[in-house]
Motif scaffolding. Structure first.
Motif: not given
Length: 74
Positions: A16-28
């Motif tokens: 869509g409009a922002s395919p490279d927009r990174a969002l802060p997250d936490v992962s395991v």
């Protein structure tokens, strides 16, 4: 399991409009000694319920952003 880690990460919105927009997250992330990450990921994706994950550095990674509030207890 050989190794489990919790870390700050980034998730992406998708297409869509922002395919490279990174969002802060936490992962395991998990790394096993008995199965390759690709096999673990495949088994999780084909299970019921299906569990979405990705592979990075030969680890199976779960983004916490995709969970609903009541999923954390499960």
């Amino acid at each position: 399991l050989q190794h489990v880690s919790i870390r700050e990460d980034s998730a992406y919105c998708g297409g869509g409009a922002s395919p490279d927009r990174a969002l802060p997250d936490v992962s395991v992330a998990i790394r096993t000694t008995t199965l390759p990450a690709s096999k673990v990921a495949r088994l999780l994706r084909l299970g019921m319920p299906s569990v979405f994950c990705r592979i990075h550095d030969d680890q199976v990674v779960f983004n916490m952003r995709t969970l609903r509030g009541d999923d954390t207890e499960i």
